[in-house]
Scaffold this motif. Structure first.
Motif, short mmCIF file in Angstrom:
data_model
loop_
_atom_site.label_atom_id
_atom_site.label_comp_id
_atom_site.label_asym_id
_atom_site.label_seq_id
_atom_site.Cartn_x
_atom_site.Cartn_y
_atom_site.Cartn_z
N GLU A 97 0.81 -1.22 0.00
CA GLU A 97 0.00 0.00 0.00
C GLU A 97 0.85 1.27 0.00
OE1 GLU A 97 0.85 -0.85 4.35
OE2 GLU A 97 0.50 -1.97 2.51
N LEU A 98 2.17 1.16 0.15
CA LEU A 98 3.05 2.33 0.20
C LEU A 98 3.57 2.65 -1.21
CD1 LEU A 98 5.17 1.53 3.37
CD2 LEU A 98 3.11 2.92 3.21
N PRO A 99 3.34 3.86 -1.72
CA PRO A 99 3.80 4.16 -3.08
C PRO A 99 5.28 4.53 -3.17
CG PRO A 99 2.61 6.04 -2.17
CD PRO A 99 2.50 4.94 -1.15
N GLU A 100 5.87 5.07 -2.09
CA GLU A 100 7.24 5.58 -2.17
C GLU A 100 8.29 4.53 -2.54
OE1 GLU A 100 4.94 8.31 0.59
OE2 GLU A 100 5.17 6.14 0.35
N PRO A 101 8.23 3.31 -1.96
CA PRO A 101 9.24 2.32 -2.38
C PRO A 101 9.17 1.99 -3.87
CG PRO A 101 8.24 1.68 -0.29
CD PRO A 101 7.45 2.84 -0.80
N TYR A 102 7.95 1.95 -4.44
CA TYR A 102 7.83 1.73 -5.89
C TYR A 102 8.53 2.84 -6.65
CZ TYR A 102 4.18 -1.84 -5.10
OH TYR A 102 3.49 -2.96 -4.73
N ASN A 103 8.33 4.10 -6.21
CA ASN A 103 8.93 5.24 -6.90
C ASN A 103 10.45 5.15 -6.87
OD1 ASN A 103 8.57 8.25 -7.89
ND2 ASN A 103 10.19 8.26 -6.36
N ASN A 104 11.02 4.89 -5.70
CA ASN A 104 12.47 4.84 -5.60
C ASN A 104 13.05 3.64 -6.33
OD1 ASN A 104 12.00 7.07 -4.01
ND2 ASN A 104 13.49 6.50 -2.47
N LEU A 105 12.29 2.55 -6.38
CA LEU A 105 12.71 1.39 -7.16
C LEU A 105 12.77 1.77 -8.64
CD1 LEU A 105 13.42 -1.58 -6.76
CD2 LEU A 105 11.00 -2.13 -7.01
N ALA A 106 11.79 2.54 -9.09
CA ALA A 106 11.77 2.98 -10.49
C ALA A 106 12.97 3.85 -10.82
CB ALA A 106 10.47 3.74 -10.77
N VAL A 107 13.41 4.69 -9.86
CA VAL A 107 14.58 5.54 -10.08
C VAL A 107 15.81 4.68 -10.36
CG1 VAL A 107 16.15 7.18 -9.00
CG2 VAL A 107 13.69 7.44 -8.72
#
Length: 366
Positions: A97-107
Motif C-alpha cells: 500500500e506504500l507508493p514511495e518504495p515503488y517510486n524509488n525502485l523505479a529511479v
C-alpha cells in the motif's frame, strides 16, 4: 548554495526524481530521535555512519518500514544500487500500500536503462496513490526517454525518414527545458502506512532541482553524394521509390495499462505470499476451475501458498484485450517454489469493479 551532488544526483541525470528526506513518519514520538539522527547523517553524506545507525535500530525492530526505507535511500546514495533494489523490493512485497518504495525502485531501474521495469514500478506507485505527483512526473520522464530511444532507433533503420527528425527534436526540447521557478526541489519522503498518525520529523536540506533526462541530439542527415559526371547520352532519370510511411503505433489505452498493472500486482502478491492482496485480486463472482466453493478454494490456496518457503512468479508475452468493463489477459507464466518449476500459458478474465480490475475466471493452457 546547493549541496555537492551525490550519488542521488547521478541518478537524477536520468530524469527521474528519487524521493529524499523531509518525512511524515507513522511512528511514535519515542522513536523520532532515531529517524532524526539517521536523516542528519544522511544529509551530511556520512553514509557508513547512517547505515550503521539504521542497522542498529532495525536489529530490534526489523519490520519497521520507515527505517527500512531510509536504509534503501542510504544504499542508493552510497552507490549500492543492488542492495537498495533488494531493500525497496522487499518493502513493496510486505507493504504494497506504500507508493514511495515503488517510486524509488523505479529511479534505480531508470538509472540502469531498464525503462520498462521503471514504468511498471511507477504505475504501481500511482495505483496505490493516484494523486502522487512525483510518481506521475517521473512516469512522464520515463515515457519521454523511451520515446527518444524509439525515435533514434527509427532513424538508424531509415536515415531518410524526415518525419522522425522533428519528433525527436520535440522530445529533446521537452525534456531539456530548465524547470521553471517554483518547480519542486528534489524532495524525498519516507513512507507512512495508512491509518496511523503521522509525526513530523526534522526536515532535510532541500536538494537541487532535478536535471531533465538527457536525450541525444538528432543525428545529422547523411551528406548528399556528389553528382556523377555527365554521360554522352543522357539516360532518363530514375524515379526514386517513395519511402513507405511507418505504420502508426496505436497508443496503449488507459484501460489496458490498468489491466497490466492489476495482473502484475496479482503475481507480485502471489510471490510475496500476501494472501490479503492475492485473494483480493479475485472478484466475488470468481468461480474456481474445480467448481469448489469459494471458501474451500481460498483454504486450498492458503495452504499451498503460505506453506512454501520461496515462491517466484514471472509473467512474459502479456497480451491484453479490453471490451468495455471486461478484459482478457493472456501470458506465459513461469512459476517456481523450491525445486519445483513449471511454465505454462495462462488466461485471466477480469471485470472492472469501481476503479479496480478483478479476476472472474482463470484457466491454464491454450
Amino acid at each position: 548554495m546547493h549541496p555537492t551532488p551525490s550519488a542521488l544526483m547521478r541518478l537524477l541525470h536520468h530524469g527521474v526524481r528519487l524521493l529524499a528526506l523531509p518525512a511524515l513518519l507513522a511512528a511514535s514520538l519515542a522513536h523520532a530521535d532515531d529517524y532524526t539522527d539517521v536523516n542528519q547523517l544522511l544529509r551530511l553524506g556520512k553514509y557508513p555512519e547512517a547505515l550503521t545507525r539504521a542497522d542498529k535500530y532495525l536489529a530490534g525492530k526489523p519490520r519497521d518500514p520507515q527505517m527500512r526505507f531510509l536504509k534503501g535511500v542510504i544504499q542508493s546514495e552510497s552507490g549500492k544500487p543492488g542492495d537498495a533494489t533488494a531493500t525497496f523490493v522487499k518493502l513493496t512485497e510486505e507493504f504494497p500500500e506504500l507508493p514511495e518504495p515503488y517510486n524509488n525502485l523505479a529511479v534505480i531501474y531508470a538509472s540502469q536503462g531498464q525503462y520498462d521495469k521503471a514504468r511498471i514500478a511507477l504505475e504501481m506507485a500511482i495505483r496505490t496513490n493516484p494523486s502522487y505527483a512525483t510518481a506521475q512526473e517521473n512516469l512522464g520522464d520515463v515515457y519521454a526517454r523511451m520515446a527518444s530511444q524509439a525515435y533514434n532507433k527509427a532513424l538508424q533503420l531509415d536515415t531518410g525518414n524526415a518525419a522522425v527528425q522533428p519528433k525527436l527534436a520535440l522530445i529533446h526540447e521537452l525534456v531539456s527545458t530548465t524547470p521553471a521557478s517554483g518547480t519542486h526541489p528534489v524532495a524525498a519522503s519516507n513512507p507512512a502506512p495508512a491509518a496511523k498518525p503521522a509525526v513530523i520529523v526534522a526536515a532535510a536540506t532541500p536538494t537541487p532541482a532535478a536535471t531533465p533526462i538527457p536525450v541525444p541530439a538528432a543525428p545529422a542527415p547523411p551528406a548528399p553524394k556528389p553528382a556523377p559526371a555527365a554521360a554522352p547520352a543522357q539516360a532518363p532519370a530514375a524515379v526514386p521509390k517513395p519511402t513507405p510511411a511507418p505504420a502508426p503505433v496505436a497508443a496503449e489505452s488507459a484501460a489496458q495499462k490498468s489491466v497490466e498493472v492489476a495482473v502484475h500486482a496479482w503475481a507480485s502478491a502471489w510471490a510475496a505470499k500476501d494472501m490479503g492482496a492475492y485473494l483480493g485480486a479475485y472478484d466475488k463472482s470468481f468461480t474456481p476451475a474445480n467448481k469448489a466453493s469459494r471458501k474451500t478454494w481460498e483454504q486450498e490456496r492458503q495452504a499451498r501458498i503460505v506453506g512454501k518457503s520461496i515462491i517466484d512468479v514471472k509473467i512474459s508475452d502479456l497480451s491484453i484485450s479490453v471490451t468495455g468493463h471486461q478484459a482478457t489477459a493472456r501470458f506465459r507464466q513461469d512459476y517456481s517454489a523450491g525445486k519445483f518449476k513449471a511454465s505454462s500459458r495462462k488466461t485471466l478474465e477480469l471485470v472492472k469493479s469501481g476503479e479496480r480490475w478483478l479476476i472472474v475466471r482463470e484457466s491454464t493452457g491454450g
